[in-house]
Motif scaffolding. Structure first.
Motif, PDB file in Angstrom:
ATOM      1  N   GLY A 162       0.803  -1.219   0.000  1.00 20.94           N
ATOM      2  CA  GLY A 162       0.000   0.000   0.000  1.00 20.94           C
ATOM      3  C   GLY A 162       0.831   1.261   0.000  1.00 20.94           C
ATOM      4  O   GLY A 162       0.471   2.261  -0.634  1.00 20.94           O
ATOM      5  N   VAL A 163       1.969   1.248   0.708  1.00 26.93           N
ATOM      6  CA  VAL A 163       2.870   2.396   0.724  1.00 26.93           C
ATOM      7  C   VAL A 163       3.519   2.553  -0.649  1.00 26.93           C
ATOM      8  O   VAL A 163       3.721   3.659  -1.145  1.00 26.93           O
ATOM      9  CB  VAL A 163       3.939   2.234   1.824  1.00 26.93           C
ATOM     10  N   THR A 164       3.846   1.425  -1.272  1.00 25.05           N
ATOM     11  CA  THR A 164       4.442   1.445  -2.607  1.00 25.05           C
ATOM     12  C   THR A 164       3.525   2.118  -3.618  1.00 25.05           C
ATOM     13  O   THR A 164       3.976   2.859  -4.495  1.00 25.05           O
ATOM     14  CB  THR A 164       4.744   0.005  -3.071  1.00 25.05           C
ATOM     15  N   LEU A 165       2.222   1.882  -3.498  1.00 21.50           N
ATOM     16  CA  LEU A 165       1.253   2.433  -4.441  1.00 21.50           C
ATOM     17  C   LEU A 165       0.867   3.874  -4.114  1.00 21.50           C
ATOM     18  O   LEU A 165       0.125   4.502  -4.870  1.00 21.50           O
ATOM     19  CB  LEU A 165      -0.013   1.568  -4.465  1.00 21.50           C
ATOM     20  N   PHE A 166       1.362   4.397  -3.009  1.00 17.58           N
ATOM     21  CA  PHE A 166       1.037   5.780  -2.640  1.00 17.58           C
ATOM     22  C   PHE A 166       1.920   6.729  -3.443  1.00 17.58           C
ATOM     23  O   PHE A 166       1.692   6.951  -4.621  1.00 17.58           O
ATOM     24  CB  PHE A 166       1.171   5.960  -1.124  1.00 17.58           C
ATOM     25  N   THR A 169       1.630  -5.004  -8.798  1.00 25.36           N
ATOM     26  CA  THR A 169       1.576  -5.089 -10.259  1.00 25.36           C
ATOM     27  C   THR A 169       0.191  -4.709 -10.765  1.00 25.36           C
ATOM     28  O   THR A 169       0.048  -3.932 -11.721  1.00 25.36           O
ATOM     29  CB  THR A 169       1.925  -6.512 -10.730  1.00 25.36           C
ATOM     30  N   GLY A 170      -0.839  -5.258 -10.101  1.00 23.12           N
ATOM     31  CA  GLY A 170      -2.208  -4.968 -10.514  1.00 23.12           C
ATOM     32  C   GLY A 170      -2.567  -3.503 -10.390  1.00 23.12           C
ATOM     33  O   GLY A 170      -3.229  -2.938 -11.259  1.00 23.12           O
ATOM     34  N   GLY A 171      -2.113  -2.861  -9.309  1.00 19.64           N
ATOM     35  CA  GLY A 171      -2.409  -1.446  -9.110  1.00 19.64           C
ATOM     36  C   GLY A 171      -1.799  -0.560 -10.178  1.00 19.64           C
ATOM     37  O   GLY A 171      -2.470   0.298 -10.764  1.00 19.64           O
ATOM     38  N   PHE A 172      -0.509  -0.761 -10.442  1.00 19.38           N
ATOM     39  CA  PHE A 172       0.160   0.047 -11.462  1.00 19.38           C
ATOM     40  C   PHE A 172      -0.352  -0.266 -12.867  1.00 19.38           C
ATOM     41  O   PHE A 172      -0.492   0.638 -13.712  1.00 19.38           O
ATOM     42  CB  PHE A 172       1.673  -0.153 -11.394  1.00 19.38           C
TER      43      PHE A 172
END
Length: 521
Positions: free
Chosen positions: A35-39, A299-302
């Motif tokens: 979650g932090v990575t996707l922020f 991967t899915g988020g990006f």
């Protein structure tokens, strides 16, 4: 060995086997912090690597993670003890190296957790700003602009810094107090925060997916609040998932950014492996499940962002920092309840990371104390299986590190560059796995350790030379504050080991014998 009783603090650790598979998986997911990575940790920097694609880099990072995953899983099943990789580094390489690096990575980690706690205000700011902008709420905008301001922008008043310090300190006090009373409560906090964080992340993925058809219109109010020119940029951008100038080299150069937050961080579950219920089953699957789930989410988020908004637009919008996976999901949700749930999830990920850190730090302290490297009192546990004094040490050091951003935001930001210690630590862990494989003729472990060691050597080099990591500057000079901290914590680790060796020798205890035995459970 006949004098084992005199080498270790006692014949049993006193810790209780109360960590199930879900707890261990959640510890690892917190460690890899999807979650932090996707922020706003990675995406704002993708423009520095023309043609680089985040979701492809994530898949490649997963590929390189498999050798380390195999190594950590194998060694945890063979030498699963409190302290995890510290135990098998010190037993397969050298006690002095293992102790020094474990203390260094502990101090680096607690400084990192303190910074995450303080700068988590940026997630609160982003949530308030996003909801306030799309819902035209003057109250939320005022809170974002005057109270929970983004600390990365600088210019904080002492009152604002004190507020962030108070929130972070209060969280640590509460979480550590619960860990002190019962070790089981500490794991329950991690699992609860992790479950909520994961659910809200999945909710954000669903919201972005079902809003794909109306994305252009739904995102306009948010883009206008950031920079009105972004609306035109979106309208004129090709909405393709891949760039016309796709570059595999640039994509590979994104890997160190992922290494800062995601796949390499696999020591959480192994650090508490002596407390696993159904030990072999949990040891076998906890890292595998966590790595695959983290990879799917990141991967899915990006990928979803590039599918829905288009690669070209994202690359131009990400550098504003306000625009990221989480804020996009909030902005297009179209429902206040869903907005706030996703927003709270974005904030909760920071505290999820801190909650796992409280548990893992105390286990490294415990392991070093059990080996008589740190004071023996730190290895004492209460009847509920909690290393009380180790937690108190954690709280004391954390509250001290939390003072750094209060007095100097620049000094605090410089400490992020100390993550070079992480890649160096995993390099040493990989080499320890190679040694174990050679001594025990496990060819698969030698191969996995060799690949992992080469990868971490590359990451260590990148951490030392790439300005994005903070160890060096854009002019090629080393950040003095970061260098002093990195050298300082390594020296502290070495001095503690040497003092412990001398002190125990005076008591008639040969500390080198500790590293010839696996600690009792």
């Amino acid at each position: 060995m006949s004098n084992k009783r005199n080498v270790f603090v006692r014949e049993s650790s006193g810790l209780l086997k109360q960590v199930n598979l879900l707890d261990a998986v959640m510890l690892n997911i917190g460690n890899m912090s999807a979650g932090v990575t996707l922020f706003e940790s990675i995406s704002p920097y993708v423009g520095n690597y023309p043609g680089g694609v985040l979701w492809i880099a994530s898949l490649i990072g997963l590929l390189f993670a498999f050798p380390q995953l195999y190594l950590y899983t194998y060694m945890t099943r063979r030498m699963g003890r409190t302290g995890g990789d510290y135990v098998w580094i010190s037993r397969n390489l050298n006690g002095g190296i293992g102790s020094t690096m474990a203390i260094a990575i502990m101090l680096e980690s607690v400084a990192y957790f303190a910074l995450i706690a303080f700068f988590s205000a940026s997630s609160i700011n982003a949530v308030l700003y996003t909801i306030g902008s799309v819902d035209d709420s003057q109250t939320l905008n005022s809170l974002a602009n005057n109270v929970f301001v983004n600390p990365f922008n600088g210019g904080l008043t002492f009152e604002q810094k004190a507020l962030f310090y108070g929130i972070a300190a209060a969280f640590f006090v509460i979480v550590i107090a619960l860990n002190v009373f019962r070790a089981r409560w500490g794991y329950s906090i991690v699992t609860a925060l992790g479950s909520f964080s994961l659910i809200t992340l999945l909710m954000a993925i669903i919201v972005i997916g079902i809003s794909a058809g109306r994305f252009g219109s739904a995102i306009q109010p948010f883009l206008n609040s950031i920079n009105s020119s972004l609306v035109t940029t979106y309208q004129n951008s090709p909405h393709s998932v891949l760039p016309a100038n796709f570059s595999l080299i640039s994509t590979l150069l994104l890997l160190p950014l992922f290494a800062l937050y995601t796949y390499p961080w696999m020591q959480a579950g192994p650090a508490v492996s002596a407390e696993f219920k159904q030990s072999d089953r949990v040891a076998k699957f906890n890292l595998l499940f966590a790595v695959l789930l983290t990879a799917a989410l990141v991967t899915g988020g990006f990928l979803e962002m590039d599918l829905v908004a288009g690669y070209s637009f994202n690359v131009q919008a990400y550098p504003y920092f306000v625009y990221n996976f989480w804020t996009v999901a909030i902005a297009i949700a179209g429902n206040p309840v869903i907005q706030w749930l996703i927003g709270l999830g974005a904030i909760a990920w920071n505290f999820f990371v801190l909650a796992y850190g409280v548990v893992v730090f105390s286990r490294y302290v415990f392991a070093l104390s059990f080996d008589r490297i740190l004071p023996e009192r730190l290895a004492q546990v209460n009847k509920y299986g909690s290393p009380v004094y180790a937690h108190i040490l954690d709280l004391t050091i954390t509250l001290l590190f939390l003072l750094v951003p209060v007095f100097s935001l620049n000094a605090a930001l410089s400490l992020y560059g100390a993550t070079i210690l992480g890649s160096l630590y995993f390099l040493i862990a990989s080499v320890a796995g190679i040694f174990y494989g050679l001594r025990n003729r496990v060819n698969s472990l030698v191969a996995a350790g060799s690949i992992s060691a080469i990868y971490f050597a590359f990451l260590t080099y990148e951490a030392a030379t790439n300005p994005l990591f903070g160890f060096s500057t854009t002019s090629g000079q080393i950040n003095i504050t970061t260098l002093i901290f990195v050298i300082g914590v390594v020296l502290v680790g070495a001095v503690i080991y040497l003092v412990s060796k001398y002190h125990n020798k005076k008591r008639g205890i040969d500390i080198s014998l500790v590293f010839k035995e696996i600690p009792p459970e």
